[in-house]
Design an enzyme around this catalytic site. Structure first.
Site, PDB file in Angstrom:
ATOM      1  N   VAL A 165     -11.940  -1.055  -4.002  1.00  0.00           N
ATOM      2  CA  VAL A 165     -12.256  -1.396  -5.396  1.00  0.00           C
ATOM      3  C   VAL A 165     -11.797  -2.834  -5.632  1.00  0.00           C
ATOM      4  O   VAL A 165     -10.699  -3.227  -5.212  1.00  0.00           O
ATOM      5  CB  VAL A 165     -11.547  -0.426  -6.369  1.00  0.00           C
ATOM      6  CG1 VAL A 165     -11.816  -0.821  -7.814  1.00  0.00           C
ATOM      7  CG2 VAL A 165     -12.015   1.002  -6.115  1.00  0.00           C
ATOM      8  N   ASP A 213      -7.082  -0.873   3.521  1.00  0.00           N
ATOM      9  CA  ASP A 213      -6.157  -0.848   4.661  1.00  0.00           C
ATOM     10  C   ASP A 213      -6.915  -0.220   5.830  1.00  0.00           C
ATOM     11  O   ASP A 213      -6.732   0.962   6.157  1.00  0.00           O
ATOM     12  CB  ASP A 213      -4.904  -0.058   4.294  1.00  0.00           C
ATOM     13  CG  ASP A 213      -4.131  -0.758   3.183  1.00  0.00           C
ATOM     14  OD1 ASP A 213      -3.798  -1.942   3.354  1.00  0.00           O
ATOM     15  OD2 ASP A 213      -3.901  -0.145   2.139  1.00  0.00           O
ATOM     16  N   GLU A 258     -10.551   1.958   2.070  1.00  0.00           N
ATOM     17  CA  GLU A 258     -10.953   1.122   3.210  1.00  0.00           C
ATOM     18  C   GLU A 258     -10.205  -0.203   3.238  1.00  0.00           C
ATOM     19  O   GLU A 258     -10.273  -0.923   4.214  1.00  0.00           O
ATOM     20  CB  GLU A 258     -12.463   0.861   3.156  1.00  0.00           C
ATOM     21  CG  GLU A 258     -13.292   2.083   3.527  1.00  0.00           C
ATOM     22  CD  GLU A 258     -14.769   1.796   3.538  1.00  0.00           C
ATOM     23  OE1 GLU A 258     -15.196   0.740   3.000  1.00  0.00           O
ATOM     24  OE2 GLU A 258     -15.517   2.633   4.064  1.00  0.00           O
ATOM     25  N   HIS A 275      -6.600   3.364  -6.660  1.00  0.00           N
ATOM     26  CA  HIS A 275      -6.045   4.697  -6.399  1.00  0.00           C
ATOM     27  C   HIS A 275      -6.811   5.769  -7.181  1.00  0.00           C
ATOM     28  O   HIS A 275      -7.095   6.848  -6.664  1.00  0.00           O
ATOM     29  CB  HIS A 275      -4.573   4.761  -6.840  1.00  0.00           C
ATOM     30  CG  HIS A 275      -3.661   3.853  -6.081  1.00  0.00           C
ATOM     31  ND1 HIS A 275      -3.030   2.772  -6.661  1.00  0.00           N
ATOM     32  CD2 HIS A 275      -3.273   3.864  -4.789  1.00  0.00           C
ATOM     33  CE1 HIS A 275      -2.274   2.179  -5.762  1.00  0.00           C
ATOM     34  NE2 HIS A 275      -2.407   2.801  -4.619  1.00  0.00           N
ATOM     35  N   SER A 327      -4.783  -4.236  -5.239  1.00  0.00           N
ATOM     36  CA  SER A 327      -3.636  -3.880  -4.403  1.00  0.00           C
ATOM     37  C   SER A 327      -2.396  -3.930  -5.286  1.00  0.00           C
ATOM     38  O   SER A 327      -2.275  -4.801  -6.161  1.00  0.00           O
ATOM     39  CB  SER A 327      -3.496  -4.917  -3.272  1.00  0.00           C
ATOM     40  OG  SER A 327      -2.206  -4.843  -2.713  1.00  0.00           O
ATOM     41  N   SER A 328      -1.474  -3.007  -5.032  1.00  0.00           N
ATOM     42  CA  SER A 328      -0.230  -3.014  -5.826  1.00  0.00           C
ATOM     43  C   SER A 328       0.512  -4.327  -5.610  1.00  0.00           C
ATOM     44  O   SER A 328       1.232  -4.802  -6.485  1.00  0.00           O
ATOM     45  CB  SER A 328       0.663  -1.845  -5.429  1.00  0.00           C
ATOM     46  OG  SER A 328      -0.067  -0.636  -5.533  1.00  0.00           O
ATOM     47  N   ALA A 339       2.685   2.431  -8.305  1.00  0.00           N
ATOM     48  CA  ALA A 339       2.138   1.230  -8.952  1.00  0.00           C
ATOM     49  C   ALA A 339       0.612   1.373  -8.951  1.00  0.00           C
ATOM     50  O   ALA A 339      -0.118   0.515  -8.471  1.00  0.00           O
ATOM     51  CB  ALA A 339       2.593  -0.046  -8.253  1.00  0.00           C
ATOM     52  N   LEU A 340       0.177   2.482  -9.502  1.00  0.00           N
ATOM     53  CA  LEU A 340      -1.228   2.893  -9.371  1.00  0.00           C
ATOM     54  C   LEU A 340      -2.160   1.933 -10.102  1.00  0.00           C
ATOM     55  O   LEU A 340      -1.857   1.419 -11.176  1.00  0.00           O
ATOM     56  CB  LEU A 340      -1.396   4.305  -9.938  1.00  0.00           C
ATOM     57  CG  LEU A 340      -0.548   5.385  -9.254  1.00  0.00           C
ATOM     58  CD1 LEU A 340      -0.791   6.739  -9.922  1.00  0.00           C
ATOM     59  CD2 LEU A 340      -0.839   5.462  -7.758  1.00  0.00           C
ATOM     60  N   HIS A 341      -3.317   1.716  -9.487  1.00  0.00           N
ATOM     61  CA  HIS A 341      -4.373   0.892 -10.103  1.00  0.00           C
ATOM     62  C   HIS A 341      -5.694   1.618  -9.921  1.00  0.00           C
ATOM     63  O   HIS A 341      -5.740   2.719  -9.332  1.00  0.00           O
ATOM     64  CB  HIS A 341      -4.389  -0.513  -9.493  1.00  0.00           C
ATOM     65  CG  HIS A 341      -4.420  -0.518  -7.999  1.00  0.00           C
ATOM     66  ND1 HIS A 341      -5.490  -0.030  -7.270  1.00  0.00           N
ATOM     67  CD2 HIS A 341      -3.505  -0.914  -7.078  1.00  0.00           C
ATOM     68  CE1 HIS A 341      -5.236  -0.156  -5.987  1.00  0.00           C
ATOM     69  NE2 HIS A 341      -4.033  -0.676  -5.833  1.00  0.00           N
TER      70      HIS A 341
END
Ligand code: PAF
Length: 281
Positions: free
Chosen positions: A186, A160, A158, A45, A195-196, A40-42
């Site tokens: 980001v 997480d 960063e 990533h 975040s996904s 679920a890339l954003h």
């Protein structure tokens, strides 16, 4: 005529396929950059890949694996977003070299019997207390991915923050020859950390979520406001505050004068948990 779509990256579904491709790159003298993800890339990533390239990676590989071992029995493993085709198109857009999409059986073969259980102050509380077993799942899969990919550099966000410190400790303690790159969070135009799991939020919840970073920034600028922070977050519309703490930025112990500090928070909106953190001068 519309421009041709960028070429999809190579796809490996087994560790053997991954190793074959990486061995070829190594023969050519390439440095391997790994971006471990659950898909679920954003943009967050994709920024990790840019950072790995800037840090000297010649080849970029993404792992996309929703790791069951890091989800608790009541957590969102089954509803975690899975978007393989979209993810591959995004990786094509940034010129990623390879996507590693293992099955659960590839990572955890029948009879799988070993895992890495982290200890020490980094996992004394925060996510480790709220999600028992979570970091053993993360440590085990990250170690496997680093070993399978033979990565020289691996990039972690960063956002997480506790996970990032855990992974640094993991490579140090297990002598994994991989540099861990920490990449700033980001955010969208309103400061919401990408975040996904943001995909789970309704419009109304998103409006509340966008207040998190602003409140954290106020506290980071004036740490005396920390004690009132949980009330401030609840007043802003968050359903619960799992924690809001100021910690040593490298050890997660209580802060001591003269060392870098980090303000770290986890809040809930309905069934969705949001994590965020900021450096404190
Ligand atoms: O941050 C994540 O997406 C995951 O925890 C990771 C590092 C890919 C391990 O499954």
């Amino acid at each position: 005529m519309s421009p041709a779509a960028p070429a999809l990256p190579l796809v490996a579904r087994t560790a053997a396929e991954l190793r074959t491709v990486v061995a070829g790159w190594r023969r050519d003298g390439a440095r391997i950059g790994l971006v471990p993800t659950m898909g679920a890339l954003h943009q967050g990533h994709l920024t990790l890949a840019e950072a790995a390239r800037r840090a000297g990676a010649d080849r970029i590989l993404f792992s996309i694996f929703v790791n069951p071992a890091q989800f608790g029995p009541k957590e969102d493993f089954s509803r975690y977003p899975r978007r393989e085709a979209e993810d591959l198109a995004k990786l094509a857009g940034i010129g990623a070299d390879l996507a590693y999409l293992p099955t659960v059986e590839e990572i955890y073969p029948p009879g799988f019997a070993f895992s890495i259980v982290p200890g020490g102050p980094i996992v004394a509380d925060l996510e480790a207390a709220i999600r028992p077993g979570h970091f053993a799942g993360v440590a085990t899969v990250v170690a496997k991915l680093l070993i399978q990919a033979g990565a020289d550099i691996a990039a972690f966000g960063e956002k997480d923050y506790q996970q990032l410190l855990l992974v640094r400790r993991l490579v140090r303690d297990l002598d994994l020859p991989c540099a861990i790159l920490a990449v700033p969070t980001v955010r969208d135009g309103d400061g919401l950390a990408l975040s996904s799991r943001n995909a789970f939020l309704t419009e109304a919840q998103l409006a509340v979520a966008r207040r998190l970073n602003r409140i954290l920034a106020e506290i980071a600028a004036e740490p005396g406001r920390l004690a009132a922070g949980p009330d401030r977050l609840r007043d802003a519309g968050f359903d619960a505050v799992d924690y809001l703490v100021l910690r040593d930025a490298e050890t997660l112990a209580d802060p001591v004068p003269g060392r870098p500090r980090r303000l770290i928070a986890a809040v809930r909106l309905g069934a969705t948990r949001l994590l965020d953190n900021l450096p404190v001068a």
